[in-house]
Motif scaffolding. Structure first.
Motif, PDB file in Angstrom:
ATOM      1  N   GLU A   3       0.807  -1.219   0.000  1.00 14.11           N
ATOM      2  CA  GLU A   3       0.000   0.000   0.000  1.00 14.11           C
ATOM      3  C   GLU A   3       0.844   1.275   0.000  1.00 14.11           C
ATOM      4  O   GLU A   3       0.515   2.240  -0.672  1.00 14.11           O
ATOM      5  CB  GLU A   3      -0.955   0.007   1.191  1.00 14.11           C
ATOM      6  N   ARG A   4       1.928   1.280   0.726  1.00 12.63           N
ATOM      7  CA  ARG A   4       2.816   2.443   0.763  1.00 12.63           C
ATOM      8  C   ARG A   4       3.310   2.773  -0.648  1.00 12.63           C
ATOM      9  O   ARG A   4       3.364   3.932  -1.058  1.00 12.63           O
ATOM     10  CB  ARG A   4       3.988   2.169   1.704  1.00 12.63           C
ATOM     11  N   TYR A   5       3.639   1.751  -1.410  1.00 16.44           N
ATOM     12  CA  TYR A   5       4.091   1.927  -2.791  1.00 16.44           C
ATOM     13  C   TYR A   5       2.974   2.519  -3.656  1.00 16.44           C
ATOM     14  O   TYR A   5       3.224   3.396  -4.479  1.00 16.44           O
ATOM     15  CB  TYR A   5       4.553   0.586  -3.363  1.00 16.44           C
ATOM     16  N   LEU A   6       1.747   2.047  -3.445  1.00 16.65           N
ATOM     17  CA  LEU A   6       0.606   2.574  -4.202  1.00 16.65           C
ATOM     18  C   LEU A   6       0.374   4.054  -3.904  1.00 16.65           C
ATOM     19  O   LEU A   6       0.158   4.852  -4.819  1.00 16.65           O
ATOM     20  CB  LEU A   6      -0.661   1.772  -3.885  1.00 16.65           C
ATOM     21  N   ILE A   7       0.415   4.417  -2.630  1.00 15.54           N
ATOM     22  CA  ILE A   7       0.184   5.811  -2.246  1.00 15.54           C
ATOM     23  C   ILE A   7       1.285   6.709  -2.814  1.00 15.54           C
ATOM     24  O   ILE A   7       1.002   7.767  -3.372  1.00 15.54           O
ATOM     25  CB  ILE A   7       0.080   5.944  -0.710  1.00 15.54           C
ATOM     26  N   GLU A   8       2.543   6.274  -2.683  1.00 15.14           N
ATOM     27  CA  GLU A   8       3.653   7.066  -3.240  1.00 15.14           C
ATOM     28  C   GLU A   8       3.534   7.180  -4.751  1.00 15.14           C
ATOM     29  O   GLU A   8       3.773   8.244  -5.331  1.00 15.14           O
ATOM     30  CB  GLU A   8       4.992   6.435  -2.852  1.00 15.14           C
ATOM     31  N   GLY A   9       3.183   6.085  -5.409  1.00 19.16           N
ATOM     32  CA  GLY A   9       3.024   6.103  -6.861  1.00 19.16           C
ATOM     33  C   GLY A   9       1.908   7.043  -7.288  1.00 19.16           C
ATOM     34  O   GLY A   9       2.035   7.765  -8.277  1.00 19.16           O
ATOM     35  N   LEU A  10       0.835   7.035  -6.529  1.00 19.57           N
ATOM     36  CA  LEU A  10      -0.283   7.937  -6.815  1.00 19.57           C
ATOM     37  C   LEU A  10       0.147   9.389  -6.651  1.00 19.57           C
ATOM     38  O   LEU A  10      -0.134  10.232  -7.500  1.00 19.57           O
ATOM     39  CB  LEU A  10      -1.457   7.610  -5.885  1.00 19.57           C
ATOM     40  N   GLN A  11       0.854   9.679  -5.570  1.00 17.47           N
ATOM     41  CA  GLN A  11       1.306  11.044  -5.313  1.00 17.47           C
ATOM     42  C   GLN A  11       2.330  11.514  -6.343  1.00 17.47           C
ATOM     43  O   GLN A  11       2.442  12.702  -6.610  1.00 17.47           O
ATOM     44  CB  GLN A  11       1.882  11.153  -3.897  1.00 17.47           C
ATOM     45  N   ASN A  12       3.058  10.583  -6.943  1.00 17.76           N
ATOM     46  CA  ASN A  12       4.070  10.925  -7.947  1.00 17.76           C
ATOM     47  C   ASN A  12       3.555  10.792  -9.377  1.00 17.76           C
ATOM     48  O   ASN A  12       4.335  10.839 -10.325  1.00 17.76           O
ATOM     49  CB  ASN A  12       5.303  10.037  -7.764  1.00 17.76           C
ATOM     50  N   ARG A  13       2.258  10.598  -9.523  1.00 16.71           N
ATOM     51  CA  ARG A  13       1.608  10.465 -10.840  1.00 16.71           C
ATOM     52  C   ARG A  13       2.196   9.326 -11.674  1.00 16.71           C
ATOM     53  O   ARG A  13       2.423   9.476 -12.870  1.00 16.71           O
ATOM     54  CB  ARG A  13       1.682  11.759 -11.622  1.00 16.71           C
ATOM     55  N   ASP A  14       2.414   8.214 -11.036  1.00 17.45           N
ATOM     56  CA  ASP A  14       2.876   7.023 -11.752  1.00 17.45           C
ATOM     57  C   ASP A  14       1.666   6.420 -12.459  1.00 17.45           C
ATOM     58  O   ASP A  14       0.736   5.934 -11.819  1.00 17.45           O
ATOM     59  CB  ASP A  14       3.478   6.032 -10.750  1.00 17.45           C
ATOM     60  N   LYS A  15       1.689   6.455 -13.781  1.00 17.30           N
ATOM     61  CA  LYS A  15       0.532   6.016 -14.566  1.00 17.30           C
ATOM     62  C   LYS A  15       0.217   4.546 -14.333  1.00 17.30           C
ATOM     63  O   LYS A  15      -0.946   4.163 -14.254  1.00 17.30           O
ATOM     64  CB  LYS A  15       0.763   6.275 -16.049  1.00 17.30           C
ATOM     65  N   ILE A  16       1.210   3.725 -14.194  1.00 12.87           N
ATOM     66  CA  ILE A  16       0.977   2.293 -13.980  1.00 12.87           C
ATOM     67  C   ILE A  16       0.283   2.070 -12.637  1.00 12.87           C
ATOM     68  O   ILE A  16      -0.688   1.310 -12.536  1.00 12.87           O
ATOM     69  CB  ILE A  16       2.307   1.504 -14.060  1.00 12.87           C
ATOM     70  N   ASP A  49     -15.088  11.263 -11.314  1.00 17.17           N
ATOM     71  CA  ASP A  49     -14.643  12.585 -10.878  1.00 17.17           C
ATOM     72  C   ASP A  49     -13.571  12.464  -9.789  1.00 17.17           C
ATOM     73  O   ASP A  49     -12.599  13.224  -9.776  1.00 17.17           O
ATOM     74  CB  ASP A  49     -15.839  13.396 -10.377  1.00 17.17           C
ATOM     75  N   LEU A  50     -13.745  11.522  -8.897  1.00 19.84           N
ATOM     76  CA  LEU A  50     -12.740  11.291  -7.860  1.00 19.84           C
ATOM     77  C   LEU A  50     -11.399  10.927  -8.490  1.00 19.84           C
ATOM     78  O   LEU A  50     -10.363  11.475  -8.116  1.00 19.84           O
ATOM     79  CB  LEU A  50     -13.182  10.184  -6.897  1.00 19.84           C
ATOM     80  N   PHE A  51     -11.412  10.018  -9.456  1.00 16.90           N
ATOM     81  CA  PHE A  51     -10.153   9.599 -10.065  1.00 16.90           C
ATOM     82  C   PHE A  51      -9.501  10.730 -10.863  1.00 16.90           C
ATOM     83  O   PHE A  51      -8.280  10.868 -10.857  1.00 16.90           O
ATOM     84  CB  PHE A  51     -10.350   8.346 -10.918  1.00 16.90           C
ATOM     85  N   VAL A  52     -10.292  11.548 -11.514  1.00 14.55           N
ATOM     86  CA  VAL A  52      -9.733  12.719 -12.209  1.00 14.55           C
ATOM     87  C   VAL A  52      -9.066  13.634 -11.189  1.00 14.55           C
ATOM     88  O   VAL A  52      -7.943  14.114 -11.397  1.00 14.55           O
ATOM     89  CB  VAL A  52     -10.827  13.472 -13.005  1.00 14.55           C
ATOM     90  N   SER A  53      -9.758  13.866 -10.088  1.00 18.94           N
ATOM     91  CA  SER A  53      -9.217  14.716  -9.036  1.00 18.94           C
ATOM     92  C   SER A  53      -7.935  14.126  -8.451  1.00 18.94           C
ATOM     93  O   SER A  53      -6.972  14.850  -8.181  1.00 18.94           O
ATOM     94  CB  SER A  53     -10.267  14.897  -7.938  1.00 18.94           C
ATOM     95  N   LEU A  54      -7.897  12.808  -8.273  1.00 17.26           N
ATOM     96  CA  LEU A  54      -6.692  12.149  -7.759  1.00 17.26           C
ATOM     97  C   LEU A  54      -5.510  12.372  -8.696  1.00 17.26           C
ATOM     98  O   LEU A  54      -4.388  12.596  -8.254  1.00 17.26           O
ATOM     99  CB  LEU A  54      -6.923  10.645  -7.590  1.00 17.26           C
ATOM    100  N   TRP A  55      -5.758  12.309  -9.974  1.00 19.61           N
ATOM    101  CA  TRP A  55      -4.679  12.489 -10.945  1.00 19.61           C
ATOM    102  C   TRP A  55      -4.222  13.958 -10.982  1.00 19.61           C
ATOM    103  O   TRP A  55      -3.035  14.245 -10.925  1.00 19.61           O
ATOM    104  CB  TRP A  55      -5.111  12.030 -12.334  1.00 19.61           C
ATOM    105  N   VAL A  56      -5.180  14.866 -11.037  1.00 12.71           N
ATOM    106  CA  VAL A  56      -4.858  16.288 -11.162  1.00 12.71           C
ATOM    107  C   VAL A  56      -4.206  16.827  -9.892  1.00 12.71           C
ATOM    108  O   VAL A  56      -3.274  17.628  -9.949  1.00 12.71           O
ATOM    109  CB  VAL A  56      -6.132  17.103 -11.510  1.00 12.71           C
ATOM    110  N   LYS A  57      -4.697  16.402  -8.747  1.00 14.67           N
ATOM    111  CA  LYS A  57      -4.201  16.936  -7.468  1.00 14.67           C
ATOM    112  C   LYS A  57      -3.284  15.950  -6.749  1.00 14.67           C
ATOM    113  O   LYS A  57      -3.142  16.011  -5.528  1.00 14.67           O
ATOM    114  CB  LYS A  57      -5.388  17.273  -6.561  1.00 14.67           C
ATOM    115  N   SER A  58      -2.660  15.063  -7.493  1.00 15.36           N
ATOM    116  CA  SER A  58      -1.883  13.989  -6.884  1.00 15.36           C
ATOM    117  C   SER A  58      -0.787  14.489  -5.948  1.00 15.36           C
ATOM    118  O   SER A  58      -0.513  13.865  -4.923  1.00 15.36           O
ATOM    119  CB  SER A  58      -1.265  13.104  -7.967  1.00 15.36           C
TER     120      SER A  58
END
Length: 188
Positions: A3-16, A49-58
């Motif tokens: 999970e830590r990897y997922l959160i960091e990847g999300l915050q760093n806009r890792d597309k995968i 909308d949530l996922f768009v927001s996650l990507w834009v405001k990552s």
């Protein structure tokens, strides 16, 4: 994945990582949101909308709980915001119900949405500040008369009278301007 990897990847806009999170959680989030919103299409829109927001405001996302808890809390809050907005729209509809849509000579009047909103705003400005506050709390914020009375330290009967006075002013001012189908446009 950890999970830590997922959160960091999300915050760093890792597309995968983002694609993985989307694929893994999307259907569950939609099903959960539909139980709140009672509408499949609305639920899908909220989750997307949530996922768009996650990507834009990552870069600004702060996830202190688990990713799953964060996502489900986010869609729950968005669904409740949607329901609150719908209730407010319903309140606006109550305000405008019963107003005529024809001029004295029988012709229908046509206005753009912004013109109609300006007319409503102008009519609301005629109300005393207290009357307007009570009316907006009741009709636009969806608060109950008893709750308004308690918040403002007045009687429930005073609240009812103020709302009645406001409706009289609105009916008088807006009657010649509001075809019923334009009300629907206003409340989209």
């Amino acid at each position: 994945m950890e999970e830590r990897y997922l959160i960091e990847g999300l915050q760093n806009r890792d597309k995968i990582v983002f694609d993985f999170i989307f694929q893994y959680y999307y259907s569950g989030l939609c099903a959960y949101t539909e139980t709140i919103a009672k509408n499949e299409k609305v639920a899908e829109d909220i989750v997307q909308d949530l996922f768009v927001s996650l990507w834009v405001k990552s870069d600004r996302i702060k996830i202190t709980s688990s990713l799953k808890d964060y996502l489900f809390s986010a869609v729950k809050n968005r669904a409740f915001d949607f329901l609150k907005h719908e209730k407010m729209k319903s309140g606006k509809m109550q305000v405008l119900t019963g107003l005529s849509g024809t001029n004295e000579d029988g012709t229908e009047l046509w206005f753009t949405e912004s013109e109609l909103e300006a007319l409503i705003q102008k009519s609301l400005e005629k109300l005393s500040p207290r009357c307007r506050e009570i009316f907006e709390m009741s009709r636009f914020q969806g608060q109950k008369n008893q709750d308004i009375a308690e918040k403002l330290g007045i009687s429930k009967r005073t609240v009812e009278l103020q709302i009645s006075n406001a409706l009289k002013v609105l009916r008088k001012d807006l009657k010649p301007f509001l075809p019923l189908f334009l009300i629907m446009l206003l409340l989209k």
